[in-house]
Write a protein that holds these residues in place. Structure first.
Motif, PDB file in Angstrom:
ATOM      1  N   LEU A  59       0.838  -1.197   0.000  1.00  0.00           N
ATOM      2  CA  LEU A  59       0.000   0.000   0.000  1.00  0.00           C
ATOM      3  C   LEU A  59       0.878   1.256   0.000  1.00  0.00           C
ATOM      4  CD1 LEU A  59      -3.043   0.321  -0.056  1.00  0.00           C
ATOM      5  CD2 LEU A  59      -3.061   0.355   2.422  1.00  0.00           C
ATOM      6  N   ILE A  60       1.868   1.252  -0.873  1.00  0.00           N
ATOM      7  CA  ILE A  60       2.811   2.361  -0.959  1.00  0.00           C
ATOM      8  C   ILE A  60       3.168   2.578  -2.430  1.00  0.00           C
ATOM      9  CG2 ILE A  60       4.002   2.815   1.201  1.00  0.00           C
ATOM     10  CD1 ILE A  60       5.575   0.374   0.987  1.00  0.00           C
ATOM     11  N   PRO A  61       3.440   3.838  -2.806  1.00  0.00           N
ATOM     12  CA  PRO A  61       3.530   4.150  -4.240  1.00  0.00           C
ATOM     13  C   PRO A  61       4.789   3.663  -4.939  1.00  0.00           C
ATOM     14  CG  PRO A  61       3.761   6.146  -2.903  1.00  0.00           C
ATOM     15  CD  PRO A  61       3.442   5.043  -1.963  1.00  0.00           C
ATOM     16  N   MET A  62       5.810   3.302  -4.170  1.00  0.00           N
ATOM     17  CA  MET A  62       7.031   2.855  -4.843  1.00  0.00           C
ATOM     18  C   MET A  62       7.242   1.340  -4.805  1.00  0.00           C
ATOM     19  SD  MET A  62       7.199   4.849  -2.112  1.00  0.00           S
ATOM     20  CE  MET A  62       7.855   6.479  -1.969  1.00  0.00           C
ATOM     21  N   PHE A  63       6.433   0.654  -3.995  1.00  0.00           N
ATOM     22  CA  PHE A  63       6.647  -0.783  -3.840  1.00  0.00           C
ATOM     23  C   PHE A  63       5.366  -1.592  -4.012  1.00  0.00           C
ATOM     24  CE2 PHE A  63       9.986   0.960  -0.895  1.00  0.00           C
ATOM     25  CZ  PHE A  63      11.081   0.561  -1.646  1.00  0.00           C
ATOM     26  N   LEU A  64       5.530  -2.721  -4.668  1.00  0.00           N
ATOM     27  CA  LEU A  64       4.489  -3.753  -4.662  1.00  0.00           C
ATOM     28  C   LEU A  64       4.654  -4.559  -3.365  1.00  0.00           C
ATOM     29  CD1 LEU A  64       4.834  -4.273  -8.400  1.00  0.00           C
ATOM     30  CD2 LEU A  64       2.596  -4.251  -7.282  1.00  0.00           C
ATOM     31  N   PRO A  65       3.777  -5.536  -3.115  1.00  0.00           N
ATOM     32  CA  PRO A  65       3.908  -6.311  -1.871  1.00  0.00           C
ATOM     33  C   PRO A  65       5.332  -6.840  -1.650  1.00  0.00           C
ATOM     34  CG  PRO A  65       1.824  -6.777  -2.892  1.00  0.00           C
ATOM     35  CD  PRO A  65       2.549  -5.869  -3.842  1.00  0.00           C
ATOM     36  N   ASP A  66       5.694  -6.907  -0.376  1.00  0.00           N
ATOM     37  CA  ASP A  66       7.042  -7.321   0.050  1.00  0.00           C
ATOM     38  C   ASP A  66       8.111  -6.355  -0.448  1.00  0.00           C
ATOM     39  OD1 ASP A  66       6.699  -9.370   1.809  1.00  0.00           O
ATOM     40  OD2 ASP A  66       7.398 -10.960   0.456  1.00  0.00           O
ATOM     41  N   TYR A  67       7.781  -5.084  -0.596  1.00  0.00           N
ATOM     42  CA  TYR A  67       8.747  -4.029  -0.925  1.00  0.00           C
ATOM     43  C   TYR A  67       9.468  -4.290  -2.247  1.00  0.00           C
ATOM     44  CZ  TYR A  67       7.521  -3.217   3.830  1.00  0.00           C
ATOM     45  OH  TYR A  67       6.786  -3.027   4.963  1.00  0.00           O
ATOM     46  N   GLN A  68       8.744  -4.927  -3.198  1.00  0.00           N
ATOM     47  CA  GLN A  68       9.341  -5.187  -4.501  1.00  0.00           C
ATOM     48  C   GLN A  68       9.079  -3.962  -5.382  1.00  0.00           C
ATOM     49  OE1 GLN A  68       8.793  -9.517  -5.678  1.00  0.00           O
ATOM     50  NE2 GLN A  68       7.195  -9.320  -4.143  1.00  0.00           N
ATOM     51  N   ALA A 123       5.600 -10.491 -12.631  1.00  0.00           N
ATOM     52  CA  ALA A 123       5.203 -11.570 -11.715  1.00  0.00           C
ATOM     53  C   ALA A 123       3.803 -11.288 -11.155  1.00  0.00           C
ATOM     54  CB  ALA A 123       6.212 -11.697 -10.586  1.00  0.00           C
ATOM     55  N   PHE A 124       3.512 -10.038 -10.886  1.00  0.00           N
ATOM     56  CA  PHE A 124       2.185  -9.697 -10.340  1.00  0.00           C
ATOM     57  C   PHE A 124       1.108  -9.755 -11.424  1.00  0.00           C
ATOM     58  CE2 PHE A 124       4.655  -8.311  -6.751  1.00  0.00           C
ATOM     59  CZ  PHE A 124       3.830  -8.607  -5.684  1.00  0.00           C
ATOM     60  N   THR A 125       1.389  -9.200 -12.599  1.00  0.00           N
ATOM     61  CA  THR A 125       0.335  -9.194 -13.629  1.00  0.00           C
ATOM     62  C   THR A 125       0.028 -10.621 -14.080  1.00  0.00           C
ATOM     63  OG1 THR A 125       2.026  -8.648 -15.258  1.00  0.00           O
ATOM     64  CG2 THR A 125       0.652  -6.841 -14.467  1.00  0.00           C
ATOM     65  N   LYS A 126       1.021 -11.505 -13.958  1.00  0.00           N
ATOM     66  CA  LYS A 126       0.767 -12.913 -14.301  1.00  0.00           C
ATOM     67  C   LYS A 126      -0.288 -13.492 -13.337  1.00  0.00           C
ATOM     68  CE  LYS A 126       3.414 -17.042 -15.135  1.00  0.00           C
ATOM     69  NZ  LYS A 126       4.618 -17.687 -14.679  1.00  0.00           N
ATOM     70  N   VAL A 127      -0.088 -13.230 -12.056  1.00  0.00           N
ATOM     71  CA  VAL A 127      -1.056 -13.732 -11.060  1.00  0.00           C
ATOM     72  C   VAL A 127      -2.392 -13.005 -11.209  1.00  0.00           C
ATOM     73  CG1 VAL A 127      -1.538 -13.846  -8.575  1.00  0.00           C
ATOM     74  CG2 VAL A 127       0.742 -14.407  -9.427  1.00  0.00           C
ATOM     75  N   TRP A 128      -2.339 -11.717 -11.508  1.00  0.00           N
ATOM     76  CA  TRP A 128      -3.570 -10.932 -11.596  1.00  0.00           C
ATOM     77  C   TRP A 128      -4.317 -11.156 -12.920  1.00  0.00           C
ATOM     78  CZ3 TRP A 128      -1.397  -5.512  -9.716  1.00  0.00           C
ATOM     79  CH2 TRP A 128      -1.003  -5.639  -8.370  1.00  0.00           C
ATOM     80  N   GLY A 129      -3.578 -11.701 -13.912  1.00  0.00           N
ATOM     81  CA  GLY A 129      -4.233 -11.990 -15.191  1.00  0.00           C
ATOM     82  C   GLY A 129      -4.621 -10.746 -15.959  1.00  0.00           C
ATOM     83  N   THR A 130      -3.812  -9.670 -15.831  1.00  0.00           N
ATOM     84  CA  THR A 130      -4.107  -8.454 -16.599  1.00  0.00           C
ATOM     85  C   THR A 130      -2.832  -7.853 -17.175  1.00  0.00           C
ATOM     86  OG1 THR A 130      -4.159  -7.324 -14.475  1.00  0.00           O
ATOM     87  CG2 THR A 130      -6.268  -7.632 -15.582  1.00  0.00           C
ATOM     88  N   ALA A 131      -3.005  -6.760 -17.931  1.00  0.00           N
ATOM     89  CA  ALA A 131      -1.880  -6.126 -18.618  1.00  0.00           C
ATOM     90  C   ALA A 131      -0.959  -5.415 -17.625  1.00  0.00           C
ATOM     91  CB  ALA A 131      -2.430  -5.127 -19.629  1.00  0.00           C
ATOM     92  N   ASP A 132       0.202  -5.033 -18.133  1.00  0.00           N
ATOM     93  CA  ASP A 132       1.196  -4.317 -17.325  1.00  0.00           C
ATOM     94  C   ASP A 132       0.631  -2.961 -16.880  1.00  0.00           C
ATOM     95  OD1 ASP A 132       3.567  -3.827 -16.061  1.00  0.00           O
ATOM     96  OD2 ASP A 132       4.714  -3.401 -17.884  1.00  0.00           O
ATOM     97  N   MET A 179      -1.983 -13.568  -2.114  1.00  0.00           N
ATOM     98  CA  MET A 179      -0.844 -12.780  -1.610  1.00  0.00           C
ATOM     99  C   MET A 179       0.406 -13.653  -1.491  1.00  0.00           C
ATOM    100  SD  MET A 179      -2.872 -10.705   1.376  1.00  0.00           S
ATOM    101  CE  MET A 179      -1.471  -9.878   2.101  1.00  0.00           C
ATOM    102  N   LYS A 180       0.211 -14.891  -1.032  1.00  0.00           N
ATOM    103  CA  LYS A 180       1.343 -15.785  -0.796  1.00  0.00           C
ATOM    104  C   LYS A 180       2.127 -16.091  -2.084  1.00  0.00           C
ATOM    105  CE  LYS A 180       0.860 -19.471   1.739  1.00  0.00           C
ATOM    106  NZ  LYS A 180       2.126 -19.399   2.482  1.00  0.00           N
ATOM    107  N   GLN A 181       1.447 -15.952  -3.225  1.00  0.00           N
ATOM    108  CA  GLN A 181       2.120 -16.318  -4.476  1.00  0.00           C
ATOM    109  C   GLN A 181       3.298 -15.395  -4.785  1.00  0.00           C
ATOM    110  OE1 GLN A 181      -0.307 -17.475  -7.859  1.00  0.00           O
ATOM    111  NE2 GLN A 181      -2.118 -17.358  -6.550  1.00  0.00           N
ATOM    112  N   ASN A 182       3.210 -14.127  -4.376  1.00  0.00           N
ATOM    113  CA  ASN A 182       4.313 -13.203  -4.662  1.00  0.00           C
ATOM    114  C   ASN A 182       4.899 -12.548  -3.417  1.00  0.00           C
ATOM    115  OD1 ASN A 182       5.026 -13.153  -7.441  1.00  0.00           O
ATOM    116  ND2 ASN A 182       2.995 -12.322  -7.883  1.00  0.00           N
ATOM    117  N   MET A 183       4.634 -13.132  -2.251  1.00  0.00           N
ATOM    118  CA  MET A 183       5.189 -12.572  -1.008  1.00  0.00           C
ATOM    119  C   MET A 183       5.954 -13.662  -0.262  1.00  0.00           C
ATOM    120  SD  MET A 183       2.118 -10.087   0.419  1.00  0.00           S
ATOM    121  CE  MET A 183       3.080  -9.423   1.784  1.00  0.00           C
TER     122      MET A 183
END
Ligand code: SF4
Length: 698
Positions: free
Chosen positions: A356-365, A375-384, A515-519
């Motif tokens: 929930l921060i503008p510079m990082f995806l989950p786990d400060y990526q 890695a996230f859009t693959k799990v989310w099934g949407t475009a970049d 969440m566990k898939q990319n954290m």
């Protein structure tokens, strides 16, 4: 406290206030929480403070939102003008279907014109969904939350120098320490249950070094109390480290094995002798030397800090100094050692972990990393989505004034009270052409909403929260939400569907599984484990491991496993006193009230204990002003004025005034300075030049 005959059911959950994360048992009778007891959680060991024990009745307050509300077409102009008990001239009730359609229609297809503030009061799953909704739904990263106003600078320094934004050891580790520093924090008021462990440590003979421009109750337990000049943190800490270098008290073996940039740090510290720094920080050279020897001589030492460190334009530099002090003495990664920024909100750690921060995806990526986003859009099934860092809390308000952001979705945050220079934020909220607010009360921010979505309090929802100790804990519902109010995750999902997102979650457990898939921080932590065990600390090394209380004993998550020394120079506060504004304003919380007061001012016991807006001044200052305790003073900064009741407090220096920010009738943030730290982008809540006068009719 009653016995089992006094209630129908008892439900285990987590206290909704501070980052200590005390586990509670909610005793329910006739569909209401009647009383609360502490249970044996890993952080609290059965203890609770006054907020956790008596501050829960806000959940049954008559002001609770029970129906979605839509602004009337003939409503008065937007402003801070809605009576929460009599809102009908501004809003009309709506069914969920209409309210959600209306909320989504005002945001859909508007890309960068939309921004979101999520909440550190919601669960990890709700925080994750919120950042996903903004990123996936609008293609950018303009999503933030109150960490920006709290420990963003600490996280910036920790990420930079240690490679991780979380604590290196739980606060309970103090029982294995022989020295501890508590700086820029007032745990007896703000982390009261953690403070009980600190007091026990001191009573057992541990050396407790308290450093703060304001005296405080923990002083009674301190071996050293350094009441330094506000804003002089870097001078003081560099002087302490100078002594450690000068007297060869550093741990060369540790430095060689686990750090980098030591020679640069050593050279930098040469200019900060205690004699040179004493006039700046107001602490005698011999005291600085004694603290240096005491800390460096410890077998095991911890450093705790709070917003007195972080809420400065040099907040990141302050944290860099604390990190360097721990590294040069080898005080990280062993029992009783470590770095511990005491996190504020109950789930600010988890909301930050969840992206929930503008510079990082989950786990400060980092959002700037193409591989991470894919890695996230693959799990989310949407475009970049955008590879640019998004705007922060205060930058978003500036962007509204600049006509770049025109709509906002605000969940469980109250920027109309919590932003610095709050009239600027209120004007921005009034300017928006579409504001969706999701909350449990008609907050000051909801005053400006076009649509209000009634949400759930902690005792009405299922979900995990993560405390200051990295302990992921399970919250459970004890009562039903009032009227048509719904759990936040459900509202987010319904809104996302109307924005055209392919969301199909049936429960918070589904969200946690995603969440566990990319954290990697959640490896070995499952919903089932948390349901059974209540709490697991991350990292957990196996399905049986309760989690690691101490991390980085064998290196850091940085290149070559080495932590970094980043030298810190002295930067003066932004708004320094002058003839017109000769004193120093500092703001914070007090024991009985929580942040902007939306919950605790609706709690009978807590508001009964502290019913009136107040500020603290030294007796000599009050005498000079001709003001008796209990009379009003007028506080004026370059941003505005408030009239507020004055209290006598010897702990405040004669040239300082302390104002809690929970009271709308004398909102401290009308006064505060929006200047921000360049790295953490955190405002300087802890230092503004102020004029203090006797109020008319005082
Ligand atoms: Fe709640 Fe914090 Fe008090 Fe514990 S210390 S009861 S988490 S407010």
């Amino acid at each position: 406290v009653g016995d089992s005959a006094d209630f129908d059911e008892e439900v285990e959950s987590i206290c909704p206030f501070c980052g200590v994360g005390c586990q509670v048992s909610l005793k329910v009778k006739d569909g209401k929480v009647k009383y609360v007891e502490g249970i044996n959680g890993p952080a609290n060991e059965g203890r609770l403070c006054v907020k956790g024990r008596f501050g829960f009745d806000y959940i049954h307050h008559p002001h609770r939102l029970t129906k979605p509300l839509i602004r009337r077409q003939d409503a008065p102009e937007k402003g801070l003008n809605v009576d929460p008990g009599n809102w009908q001239t501004h809003f009309r009730e709506a069914l969920w279907e209409e309210a959600l359609d209306f909320a989504a229609a005002g945001m859909k297809g508007r890309g960068r014109e939309i921004a979101g503030f999520g909440s550190a009061k919601c669960t990890n799953e709700e925080a994750y969904l919120f950042q996903k909704l903004i990123r996936q739904g609008f293609g950018h990263n303009n999503v933030d939350h109150c960490t920006r106003l709290c420990h963003a600078s600490s996280v910036a320094a920790l990420m930079e120098n240690v490679g991780s934004g979380a604590v290196t050891a739980t606060f309970n580790e103090i029982e294995n320490a022989d020295v501890a520093i508590v700086i820029g924090a007032n745990p007896i008021e703000n982390h009261p249950v953690a403070a009980t462990f600190f007091k026990q440590f001191a009573k057992r003979g541990g050396k407790l070094i308290v450093m703060d421009p304001r005296g405080q109750a923990l002083k009674r337990f301190a071996s050293h109390m350094l009441q330094f000049r506000p804003g002089a943190d870097v001078s003081m800490l560099n002087a302490i480290m100078h002594v450690i270098v000068e007297e060869g008290l550093y741990d060369q073996q540790y430095i060689d094995a686990y750090t980098e940039n030591w020679e640069a740090e050593k050279r930098h510290l040469a200019d900060f002798s205690p004699e040179a720094m004493a006039p700046i920080c107001g602490i005698e050279p011999e005291v600085l030397r004694d603290v240096a020897r005491t800390f460096a001589g410890a077998k095991a030492a911890m450093i705790f800090w709070g917003m007195g460190i972080s809420q400065h334009i040099h907040g990141t530099d302050n944290s860099r100094c604390l990190i360097s002090l721990a590294l040069m003495t080898g005080q990280v990664g062993r029992p009783g050692s470590g770095l511990h920024p005491l996190r504020g909100q109950n789930n600010v750690q988890g909301a930050s972990d969840a992206g929930l921060i503008p510079m990082f995806l989950p786990d400060y990526q980092p959002v700037t990393d193409d591989g991470v986003r894919s890695a996230f859009t693959k799990v989310w099934g949407t475009a970049d989505f955008s590879n640019e860092r998004g705007l922060t809390v205060t930058e978003i308000m500036d962007a509204v004034h600049a006509d770049k952001i025109k709509g906002m979705y605000i969940l469980g945050e109250n920027p109309a009270m919590s932003d610095p220079d709050v009239e600027h934020a209120r004007a921005a909220l009034a300017k928006l052409d579409h504001l969706v607010v999701q909350d449990i009360f008609l907050t000051e921010t909801a005053n400006y909403a076009d649509v209000i979505l009634p949400a759930s309090a902690f005792a009405e929802k299922t979900g995990t929260v993560t405390n200051t100790n990295r302990q992921v804990q399970m919250g459970r519902p004890a009562v039903a939400p009032p009227g048509d109010a719904r759990e936040d995750w459900w509202i987010e999902v319904e809104l996302a569907k109307r924005l055209g997102l392919p969301w199909d979650y049936q429960s918070p457990a589904d969200v946690f599984a995603e969440m566990k898939q990319n954290m990697r921080s959640l490896d070995n932590i499952t919903w089932e484990r948390l349901s059974g065990e209540n709490a697991v600390t991350y990292p957990s090394l196996s399905p049986q491991d309760p989690g690691q209380a101490i991390v980085f004993g064998d290196g850091f998550p940085r290149p070559e496993g080495r932590a970094r020394f980043t030298p810190a120079s002295v930067i003066a506060p932004d708004d320094v006193p002058d003839e017109d504004y000769p004193m120093i304003l500092t703001t914070g919380r007090q024991l009985e009230h929580w942040h902007t007061g939306s919950m605790t001012r609706r709690s009978t016991v807590l508001d009964g204990l502290e019913p009136e807006a107040n500020c603290s001044l030294h007796p000599s200052t009050l005498r000079k002003l001709g003001v008796a305790p209990g009379e009003h003073v007028l506080l004026t900064t370059k941003r505005g004025s408030i009239s507020i009741m004055a209290r006598e407090d010897r702990a405040v220096a004669p040239d300082m005034v302390f104002v809690p920010f929970a009271y709308v009738e004398a909102a401290a943030n009308i006064l505060t300075n929006p200047a921000i730290d360049p790295f953490g982008k955190i405002p300087e809540f802890k230092f503004s030049a102020v004029r203090v006068e006797k109020a008319e009719g005082a």
